[in-house]
Write an enzyme that holds these catalytic residues in place. Structure first.
Site, PDB file in Angstrom:
ATOM      1  N   CYS A   1       0.830  -1.209   0.000  1.00  0.00           N
ATOM      2  CA  CYS A   1       0.000   0.000   0.000  1.00  0.00           C
ATOM      3  C   CYS A   1       0.861   1.255   0.000  1.00  0.00           C
ATOM      4  CB  CYS A   1      -0.930   0.000   1.209  1.00  0.00           C
ATOM      5  SG  CYS A   1      -1.946   1.483   1.325  1.00  0.00           S
TER       6      CYS A   1
ATOM      7  N   CYS B   1      -0.390   4.110   2.202  1.00  0.00           N
ATOM      8  CA  CYS B   1      -0.147   3.920   3.639  1.00  0.00           C
ATOM      9  C   CYS B   1       1.324   4.112   3.988  1.00  0.00           C
ATOM     10  CB  CYS B   1      -0.545   2.510   4.088  1.00  0.00           C
ATOM     11  SG  CYS B   1      -2.035   1.882   3.330  1.00  0.00           S
ATOM     12  N   ASP B   2       2.213   3.583   3.168  1.00  0.00           N
ATOM     13  CA  ASP B   2       3.603   3.442   3.606  1.00  0.00           C
ATOM     14  C   ASP B   2       4.609   4.303   2.852  1.00  0.00           C
ATOM     15  OD1 ASP B   2       2.693   1.572   5.393  1.00  0.00           O
ATOM     16  OD2 ASP B   2       3.013  -0.119   4.042  1.00  0.00           O
TER      17      ASP B   2
END
Ligand code: NAP
Length: 312
Positions: free
Chosen positions: A139, A142-143
């Site tokens: 992701c 997200c990261d």
């Protein structure tokens, strides 16, 4: 057998938020939460495989994915939600109350919420499982932030891979797109955008065959799909973007699915079977965020509550 008012299958952010809301509406939800496995279709869902979550509102300093899910579960339990730690193995949505089985154990429910999520396709390397959340990610949203100024790679040649690669150039100093062919599957516009980005390099006809690093990713070994020659790719981050699959096997032939296998919903979280609602990634291949899953879980609980009021 007395039927449950609401049965929820799946315990990621969508299922647990639905459980919190349904429990607080005195619907005594039973959550079939799944069982421990190394894939994302386990209790707590995909967030159990991440480390730091920095974009879930309410956590100024971030929160660990597993901690967030454990807290959500405890919150649902506090209001009376009950849990069965196992995977549902069969459902019958043609019958009322709906039937759900875990092997030979039968459960009946007046209203059903499906929140079984989706899972990222993975490369299938042993090291990948160990390093997920430690350099390996599925992701970018997200990261990506954790890889500021670093050299990273994205695997895949579809729209997801190119979208992630382009997004990640906001943070990374260089993004190598590793693709197993010399032609991309992605749409022309995504291709043009990626090719025009000076931070993106393409490693054509390459597949990742090994990952280096004990605690954190320290590099990848690529193999040329034509010559078989191996080479090292010096990266600290590797984003696997080779597609997702919704966890909908249980519902094939019983709920309307789209051409990619996701449950079709609307209006709200309704499915095509009256009394069955779906929320989270199992019906969403666009946003796929914990917060959007949680939001749709809340919607499903409100939808089922209103439906029960009208029908029971
Ligand atoms: P996808 O279109 O199925 O592409 C998957 C890519 O991963 C392909 O290039 C495939 O290679 C590669 N791949 C598959 N298995 C692999 C493996 N084991 N090892 C190495 N490479 C592997 O999946 P997606 O990119 O996630 O897209 C899914 C759908 O969502 C598509 O319809 C897409 O258009 C849509 N989508 C749209 C947007 C957007 O419009 N903004 C963004 C993301 C996704 P091959 O090409 O060789 O098969």
């Amino acid at each position: 057998m007395t039927p449950h008012d609401v049965l929820i299958i799946g315990s990621g952010p969508a299922g647990l938020t639905a459980a919190i809301y349904a429990a607080r509406a005195n619907l005594n939800p039973l959550v079939i939460e799944g069982e421990i496995s190394s894939t994302s279709d386990q209790p707590g869902g995909q967030l159990m495989l991440t480390t730091e979550v920095e974009n879930f509102p309410g956590f100024e300093h971030g929160v660990q994915g597993p901690e967030l899910m454990t807290t959500m579960r405890a919150q649902a339990a506090r209001f009376g939600a009950e849990f069965v730690t196992a995977k549902a193995t069969r459902v019958d949505l043609s019958d009322r109350p709906f039937g759900v089985w875990i092997e030979n154990d039968e459960y009946r429910a007046k209203g059903l919420i499906v929140s079984t999520g989706a899972r990222s396709l993975m490369l299938g390397l042993e090291e990948e499982r160990r390093l997920i959340g430690h350099g390996v990610s599925t992701c970018a949203t997200c990261d990506g932030f954790f890889f500021r100024g670093q050299e990273i790679a994205v695997v895949g040649g579809g729209d997801s891979a190119l979208e992630e690669a382009t997004f990640l150039t906001k943070f990374a100093s260089k993004v190598t797109l590793v693709h197993r062919r010399d032609q991309l599957r992605a749409s022309k516009i995504m291709q043009d955008r990626a090719r025009a980005n000076p931070k993106i390099e393409f490693a054509w006809n390459k597949r990742v065959v090994n990952l280096n690093g004990t605690d954190n990713l320290q590099g990848a070994v690529l193999e040329d799909t034509i010559t078989g020659e191996q080479s090292d790719l010096d990266v600290t981050g590797l984003f696997v973007a080779i597609g997702h699959v919704p966890n909908t096997d249980l519902f094939k032939g019983q709920l309307a699915l789209d051409d990619q296998g996701y449950i079709v919903t609307g209006p709200g979280t309704r499915t095509d079977v009256d009394g069955v609602f779906a929320c989270g990634d199992v019906q969403d291949h666009t946003y796929r965020q914990a917060i959007t899953a949680a939001g749709s879980g809340c919607m499903a609980a409100i939808d089922v509550e209103r439906w029960l009021e009208a029908h029971h």
